[in-house]
Enzyme design. Structure first.
Site, mmCIF file in Angstrom:
data_model
loop_
_atom_site.group_PDB
_atom_site.id
_atom_site.type_symbol
_atom_site.label_atom_id
_atom_site.label_comp_id
_atom_site.label_asym_id
_atom_site.label_seq_id
_atom_site.Cartn_x
_atom_site.Cartn_y
_atom_site.Cartn_z
ATOM 1 N N GLY A 1 33.711 42.794 33.379
ATOM 2 C CA GLY A 1 33.532 42.342 31.995
ATOM 3 C C GLY A 1 34.227 41.020 31.743
ATOM 4 N N ASP B 1 37.100 39.070 42.637
ATOM 5 C CA ASP B 1 36.512 38.785 41.317
ATOM 6 C C ASP B 1 36.322 37.266 41.210
ATOM 7 O OD1 ASP B 1 36.074 38.259 38.608
ATOM 8 O OD2 ASP B 1 37.796 39.351 37.863
ATOM 9 N N SER C 1 39.691 48.069 31.200
ATOM 10 C CA SER C 1 40.659 47.117 31.735
ATOM 11 C C SER C 1 41.780 46.938 30.722
ATOM 12 C CB SER C 1 39.945 45.788 31.994
ATOM 13 O OG SER C 1 40.881 44.790 32.338
ATOM 14 N N LYS D 1 41.855 50.161 34.745
ATOM 15 C CA LYS D 1 42.247 48.985 35.533
ATOM 16 C C LYS D 1 43.472 48.410 34.859
ATOM 17 C CE LYS D 1 40.088 44.587 35.709
ATOM 18 N NZ LYS D 1 38.838 43.847 36.001
ATOM 19 N N GLU E 1 42.365 44.230 42.912
ATOM 20 C CA GLU E 1 41.431 43.164 42.547
ATOM 21 C C GLU E 1 42.114 41.800 42.602
ATOM 22 O OE1 GLU E 1 39.044 44.286 39.172
ATOM 23 O OE2 GLU E 1 38.748 42.211 38.552
ATOM 24 N N ASP F 1 44.642 44.867 39.000
ATOM 25 C CA ASP F 1 44.050 43.517 38.991
ATOM 26 C C ASP F 1 45.153 42.458 38.945
ATOM 27 O OD1 ASP F 1 42.456 41.298 38.813
ATOM 28 O OD2 ASP F 1 41.387 41.904 36.991
ATOM 29 N N LYS G 1 46.187 45.395 34.637
ATOM 30 C CA LYS G 1 46.497 44.011 35.004
ATOM 31 C C LYS G 1 47.974 43.933 35.344
ATOM 32 C CE LYS G 1 42.622 41.960 33.420
ATOM 33 N NZ LYS G 1 41.850 40.991 34.178
ATOM 34 N N LYS H 1 30.246 40.122 38.068
ATOM 35 C CA LYS H 1 30.049 39.733 36.663
ATOM 36 C C LYS H 1 28.838 38.809 36.636
ATOM 37 C CE LYS H 1 34.963 39.901 35.538
ATOM 38 N NZ LYS H 1 36.140 39.169 35.055
HETATM 39 O O1 OSB Z 1 39.831 39.796 35.749
HETATM 40 O O2 OSB Z 1 38.216 41.049 35.132
HETATM 41 C C1 OSB Z 1 39.074 40.212 34.882
HETATM 42 C C2 OSB Z 1 39.162 39.642 31.129
HETATM 43 C C3 OSB Z 1 39.382 38.296 31.081
HETATM 44 C C4 OSB Z 1 39.517 37.600 32.249
HETATM 45 C C5 OSB Z 1 39.436 38.246 33.474
HETATM 46 C C6 OSB Z 1 39.206 39.602 33.523
HETATM 47 C C7 OSB Z 1 39.086 40.306 32.332
HETATM 48 C C8 OSB Z 1 38.928 41.749 32.265
HETATM 49 C C9 OSB Z 1 38.166 42.244 31.069
HETATM 50 O O3 OSB Z 1 39.434 42.505 33.051
HETATM 51 C C10 OSB Z 1 37.300 43.381 31.363
HETATM 52 C C11 OSB Z 1 36.397 43.728 30.194
HETATM 53 O O4 OSB Z 1 35.721 42.845 29.628
HETATM 54 O O5 OSB Z 1 36.330 44.907 29.874
HETATM 55 MG MG MG Z 2 39.564 40.577 37.596
#
Ligand code: OSB
Ligand code: MG
Length: 369
Positions: free
Chosen positions: A295, A243, A141, A166, A218, A193, A168, A267
């Site tokens: 994660g 999520d 991510s 992924k 996402e 995401d 953001k 998660k």
């Molecule tokens: O949206 O999945 C998410 C990290 C902090 C808050 C939200 C998210 C995330 C990640 C981290 O995408 C993914 C990881 O821990 O590898």
């Molecule tokens: Mg997410």
């Protein structure tokens, strides 16, 4: 399983570089390590996954650490003989506070696996009536960044052996960036995401993703908007993956019944631990909703729990469960994982805290008295 001690140790872990999402920018990660021992001499350490601010979720490090001390430990102190790992049995009088429950529950699972002389992944697989693997493909991510930086990171991730990225995004302005990234990396498996950064008025812009063969979009809309996601999913070919919205089996049921998504980022911390995560996985399989493991920017220790779940063959889509070294310079445990030839190779044993952390842990009060 008879409990002997529960100790909690807050630790601060600086990130190699800030991690930016539509909710927040993480620079330092604060986690609370939770260590539980049994009268038979078993020991397991877990991690409270929650952030400092209520951006991603209403639960925070401070609030959930308080819930563990004030409401989750006392029932375990009264009844130290653990016969069920279901949080509804362990804490019938505590509603919500899933990340607090998960921190304790997942540690109990690790103890249960040790008591049965099997790996945590094997115990999870047996419980889910499925198989597990010791090598898995993983995704990464990548936080919000400009095009140049994102292209560099993607190239590095591909070279390191990640199977899926992924990205953001912070809103519609970033869709042009995704377009350019897709041109440079025409075949890489990709999730976008939104972390709730879009609104129902962005549907036309989001439709551009359909032509970019993005695996999933996402959580585009704010959490709680099951109706909005259902309407958006009807307008998109790209599968929506929820999520933030999925806190409970009931949320997964609502999403399925309304057509709000076709995939779920599972998660275990967010849903209250492994018992709940397996129930959601089972429901999703029956309803053809793809689940994969997400994660929470865990440490190497916290990653042991999410990586163990990701070993189930029913969770084969690459999860956000790569090595914690992607985030942190330092380790808290002795766990060594290797990403080689496109596969993450995972040890079977439960991690042990590094001596410096174990020493600090032993200075903490035994909350079972
Ligand atoms: O949206 O999945 C998410 C990290 C902090 C808050 C939200 C998210 C995330 C990640 C981290 O995408 C993914 C990881 O821990 O590898
Ligand atoms: Mg997410």
């Amino acid at each position: 399983m008879q409990l002997a001690s529960i100790r909690m140790l807050p630790v601060s872990l600086p990130l190699k570089q800030p991690f930016t999402s539509a909710h927040e920018q993480l620079a330092d990660c604060h986690v609370t390590l939770v260590q539980i021992t049994t009268t038979d001499g078993l020991m397991a350490t877990g991690e409270l996954e929650a952030f400092d601010n209520p951006g991603y979720n209403t639960e925070m490090q401070a609030s959930e650490a308080q819930v563990i001390r004030g409401f989750l430990v006392p029932p375990l102190k009264r009844n130290r003989d653990i016969s069920s790992l279901n949080p509804d049995d362990l804490w019938p009088d505590v509603s919500g506070h899933r990340m607090a429950k998960a921190a304790v529950e997942m540690t109990l699972w690790s103890l249960a696996a040790q008591a049965e002389h099997q790996s945590l992944a094997a115990l999870l697989a047996a419980e889910a009536k499925t198989e597990q693997r010791s090598e898995i493909e993983v995704g990464i991510s990548l936080g919000i960044a400009d095009l140049t930086q994102q292209l560099q990171r993607i190239a590095a991730a591909q070279a390191a052996g990640y199977s899926r990225i992924k990205l953001k995004v912070g809103g519609v302005a970033d869709i042009a960036v995704i377009n350019q990234i897709r041109r440079q990396f025409p075949t890489i498996q990709m999730i976008i995401d939104g972390n709730g950064a879009f609104t129902e008025n962005d549907a036309a812009e989001l439709q551009q993703l359909d032509a970019l063969h993005v695996d999933m979009l996402e959580q585009p809309l704010a959490s709680g908007d099951f109706a909005g996601h259902a309407q958006l999913q009807r307008q998109l070919k790209t599968p929506i993956c929820l999520d933030e919205d999925i806190l409970d089996l009931k949320d997964a049921q609502l999403a399925v019944l309304m057509g709000s998504c076709r995939a779920i980022n599972l998660k275990p911390a967010r849903v209250g631990g492994f018992t709940k995560a397996l129930a959601i996985l089972d429901y999703c399989q029956q309803h053809h909703i793809q689940c994969w493991v997400g994660g929470m920017v865990e440490s190497d220790l916290g990653r042991y729990y999410s990586q163990s779940l990701a070993r189930l063959i029913t969770l084969s889509y690459p999860g956000d469960v790569g090595p914690a070294s992607q985030f942190f310079e330092t380790q808290v445990s002795d766990r060594v994982v290797k990403l080689t030839d496109g596969k993450l190779k995972l040890p079977e044993e439960a991690p042990r805290l590094l001596p410096a952390y174990q020493k600090q842990m032993m200075l903490q009060e035994n909350l079972l008295g």
